[in-house]
Scaffold this motif. Sequence first.
Motif, PDB file in Angstrom:
ATOM      1  N   ALA A 248       0.842  -1.203   0.000  1.00 48.70           N
ATOM      2  CA  ALA A 248       0.000   0.000   0.000  1.00 48.70           C
ATOM      3  C   ALA A 248       0.878   1.255   0.000  1.00 48.70           C
TER       4      ALA A 248
ATOM      5  N   VAL B  36       0.763   3.954  -3.089  1.00 46.67           N
ATOM      6  CA  VAL B  36       0.428   5.346  -2.735  1.00 46.67           C
ATOM      7  C   VAL B  36       1.609   6.264  -3.097  1.00 46.67           C
TER       8      VAL B  36
ATOM      9  N   GLU C 234      -3.870   8.545  -1.721  1.00 45.90           N
ATOM     10  CA  GLU C 234      -3.474   8.645  -0.314  1.00 45.90           C
ATOM     11  C   GLU C 234      -3.711   7.337   0.409  1.00 45.90           C
ATOM     12  N   TRP C 235      -4.448   6.425  -0.232  1.00 39.09           N
ATOM     13  CA  TRP C 235      -4.717   5.110   0.358  1.00 39.09           C
ATOM     14  C   TRP C 235      -4.961   4.114  -0.772  1.00 39.09           C
ATOM     15  N   ALA C 236      -4.830   2.854  -0.419  1.00 44.75           N
ATOM     16  CA  ALA C 236      -5.078   1.781  -1.386  1.00 44.75           C
ATOM     17  C   ALA C 236      -5.860   0.661  -0.723  1.00 44.75           C
ATOM     18  N   MET C 237      -6.752   0.044  -1.496  1.00 45.36           N
ATOM     19  CA  MET C 237      -7.461  -1.167  -1.066  1.00 45.36           C
ATOM     20  C   MET C 237      -7.243  -2.220  -2.149  1.00 45.36           C
ATOM     21  N   PHE C 238      -6.814  -3.395  -1.738  1.00 43.48           N
ATOM     22  CA  PHE C 238      -6.503  -4.438  -2.716  1.00 43.48           C
ATOM     23  C   PHE C 238      -7.672  -5.402  -2.873  1.00 43.48           C
TER      24      PHE C 238
ATOM     25  N   VAL D 120     -19.354   1.974  -4.869  1.00 45.23           N
ATOM     26  CA  VAL D 120     -19.839   1.932  -3.483  1.00 45.23           C
ATOM     27  C   VAL D 120     -19.191   3.047  -2.655  1.00 45.23           C
TER      28      VAL D 120
ATOM     29  N   ARG E  15     -20.609   6.435  -3.703  1.00 43.98           N
ATOM     30  CA  ARG E  15     -21.964   6.631  -3.173  1.00 43.98           C
ATOM     31  C   ARG E  15     -21.935   6.872  -1.666  1.00 43.98           C
ATOM     32  N   ALA E  16     -21.070   6.143  -0.959  1.00 46.23           N
ATOM     33  CA  ALA E  16     -20.970   6.350   0.494  1.00 46.23           C
ATOM     34  C   ALA E  16     -20.503   7.775   0.791  1.00 46.23           C
TER      35      ALA E  16
ATOM     36  N   ARG F  49     -11.049   8.906   2.179  1.00 44.31           N
ATOM     37  CA  ARG F  49     -10.540   7.899   3.120  1.00 44.31           C
ATOM     38  C   ARG F  49     -11.646   7.400   4.059  1.00 44.31           C
TER      39      ARG F  49
ATOM     40  N   GLY G  83     -13.267   3.669   4.263  1.00 40.02           N
ATOM     41  CA  GLY G  83     -13.194   2.888   5.487  1.00 40.02           C
ATOM     42  C   GLY G  83     -14.553   2.452   6.008  1.00 40.02           C
ATOM     43  N   SER G  84     -15.610   3.019   5.452  1.00 41.90           N
ATOM     44  CA  SER G  84     -16.960   2.724   5.973  1.00 41.90           C
ATOM     45  C   SER G  84     -17.667   1.605   5.224  1.00 41.90           C
ATOM     46  N   VAL G  85     -17.196   1.270   4.020  1.00 42.03           N
ATOM     47  CA  VAL G  85     -17.924   0.273   3.217  1.00 42.03           C
ATOM     48  C   VAL G  85     -17.453  -1.126   3.584  1.00 42.03           C
ATOM     49  N   PHE G  86     -18.356  -2.100   3.433  1.00 44.16           N
ATOM     50  CA  PHE G  86     -17.932  -3.488   3.669  1.00 44.16           C
ATOM     51  C   PHE G  86     -17.707  -4.184   2.343  1.00 44.16           C
TER      52      PHE G  86
END
Lengths: 431, 431
Positions: free
Chosen positions: A100, A104, A111-115, A128, A131-132, A277, A281-284
Amino acid sequence: MSWTNSRNAELKERAAKVIPGGMYGHESTALLPADFPQFFRRADGTRLWDADDNEYIDYMCAYGPNLLGYRHAAVDAAARAQMELGDTLTGPSEIMVTLAEVLVGMLGHAEWAMFCKNGTDATSMATVVARAHTGKRKILVGRGVYHGAAPWCSPGPAGILSDDRAHIAYYRDQDPQSLADAMKEHAGDVAAVFATPFRHETFRDQAQPDATFAREARRLCDAEGAMLVLDEVRTSFRLSRDHAWAALGVAPDLSSCGKVIGNGQPISALVGGEHLRKAAGSVFVTGSFWFSAVPMAAAIATLKIVRESDYLERITRTGTLLREGLARQAADHGFALRQTGPVQMPQILFEDDPEMRLGYFWTAAAVRRGIYLHPYHNMFINAALSEADVAATLEATDGAFAALKAQDLKHLPLERPAVRERLERAAALSA
Amino acid sequence: MSWTNSRNAELKERAAKVIPGGMYGHESTALLPADFPQFFRRADGTRLWDADDNEYIDYMCAYGPNLLGYRHAAVDAAARAQMELGDTLTGPSEIMVTLAEVLVGMLGHAEWAMFCKNGTDATSMATVVARAHTGKRKILVGRGVYHGAAPWCSPGPAGILSDDRAHIAYYRDQDPQSLADAMKEHAGDVAAVFATPFRHETFRDQAQPDATFAREARRLCDAEGAMLVLDEVRTSFRLSRDHAWAALGVAPDLSSCGKVIGNGQPISALVGGEHLRKAAGSVFVTGSFWFSAVPMAAAIATLKIVRESDYLERITRTGTLLREGLARQAADHGFALRQTGPVQMPQILFEDDPEMRLGYFWTAAAVRRGIYLHPYHNMFINAALSEADVAATLEATDGAFAALKAQDLKHLPLERPAVRERLERAAALSA
């Protein structure tokens, strides 16, 4: 000629019994010339061997993932070393943090990464997260543009409900005025605008990245408070060591990265800016294998080479040599090619070929001569491709042009009638 | 005690900067006791080492994928041999056909197989295939049951629109009457009924497979022309060498297989009956890495062991030993446990523990003693677990029970207040 396909035919018969349609998805050869092999045995560098052991110089690169050459020594060594430690564990490996940080550090807007695993994971996650963050619903996408194969975006209609796309709206791809119109129509409810860095759809000419569109998309998103999502699943690190619009000075809010990150190991990513960010961090979102360590080790090794080697200059040079050589050759044989888009991602279509009969014959002739070219999908240049490989390619394609010229061009067969419908769809998008 | 977690704390600080929330998805420790390590270094057999090099006997098995033991020699050898040939290529390897033949040969209801990466890929594909086949829209799912993390099924609400679930309807999980009611309400428009082989949701007691429910689900689906989808992503090959309802004599139309197929290599599958072959061949579903060969080679090796070894009898025996030992131990210390579901997938909850304070303290104490147990998610027994490992586990859990008993039980801390809300949700499902 030593090219044969009997083993492939046998495998297709067996496959027809246990796989619907014998094969599915983007690697199905159902729409390709009949001689294209469906099944393969091995690969190395820029070479690919089919189930009959025919050898090819491969210009599809696994539809993208092969950036540095198949079975790249440094990437494979990193993967094998990680296998000695572990892959899919009860939690992520500590190298997830390193990866990450690396990603970045490379992507100016991130500023962040999700794999995740596939491109569709990353693009769906972008909808998602947007929309969040915005609390709005509409996702604007270019009509006919491929963003994956989930119900909200799959190009195939079977099994898809209109409700799956209740809040997907369309604009004319890469057209600022059309995007402005769509934005206006859905004003107050636009969560995100999806764009690809340049036009790279099947059955169509590509285009170069368009600064006017990129800037206008950014401006419209800012005015509306919508998130600009750059879908780089197909393009990551093939145009730039940063995101593909960095050279245009336009930063997206989110971008989906895919295919090449682990040079063929299964990993993709969604990256975004600081303002997203909290929403991210809020989505599942998750997947059984999203946190596996081996693809992450491969990605760290791949991205090091991206940062430190001249791979990009090399694929640009070999891509240019190929394009120039093919243009000369086509002219010599009395054909005209439309070679479009960045040279690292060649799209080669014939002029005056309304049903792609020329293109189908020519690519099939190239395949039988050991060069794997695609008749309607953009191709990819990998960094293992040498100038000698390009020369060998051009020798074979010269033979393919000569074979084509020897045909009765007015009566070339239309092997795949379904191509007509795909071409009509593509033409409608350009109209 | 030699257990430390300073390296883990350091990694969490770094992760917080480049990964939203520091971690996401099912392997986030945000809701676990504070001492649970987030990051790991390596694994072998039934053992797992965290980033601080603390060693654990691991009962989570990567949340499922580890069936035969981490880094299983035969599976890893198959994966490494395939890496010498190639992984993600321009088309599938010929071994894709072999793997489809193997899976179809093992699962009584299967006439075809489609491979993908994660469980969500397989369950989402099931909705599309069922809709394509039936021409109907509604998907009935058990309320609160996990079928993946796409917008149609994700347990997290952030970024999800009500329209994403316009045609998802709910019944009370494993309840024939509730399913009959839901079926009646949506009569004429039900494409599929999703079920898990038994109740295995977080924060709840599990149940054994229920023949009455299974038969009634089958009967209702037949009467309505709806497809019965057995979601086996979590359960594949842990209850049976066939699908999990084979022992009940109930065959689903479709089933999603996942997690264990490649013993940790990324691969999942949707399989189905002959009547669904045409629909399955009509949908467009794909992913960048769905056709990668290494996970398929690992799967062929894993499934050979599933067919030919006594792995199932062994995980049943060690699971039974663990359950019996813990029950005795709890009673000796004056606690009562609810150990539910099949012994191969233990769920361990404390009686009289309305906010899980006992369970949180006890599992954290076990973790600090080298036993990785989960306070609210079902666990998994892998075939590398020996009777000696169970004995070592019981020695540590004895210490954990003693430590718990030494506490002021009326004033145990509630480390994660969010647990309350999750427990309320789970209780509402059982009400």
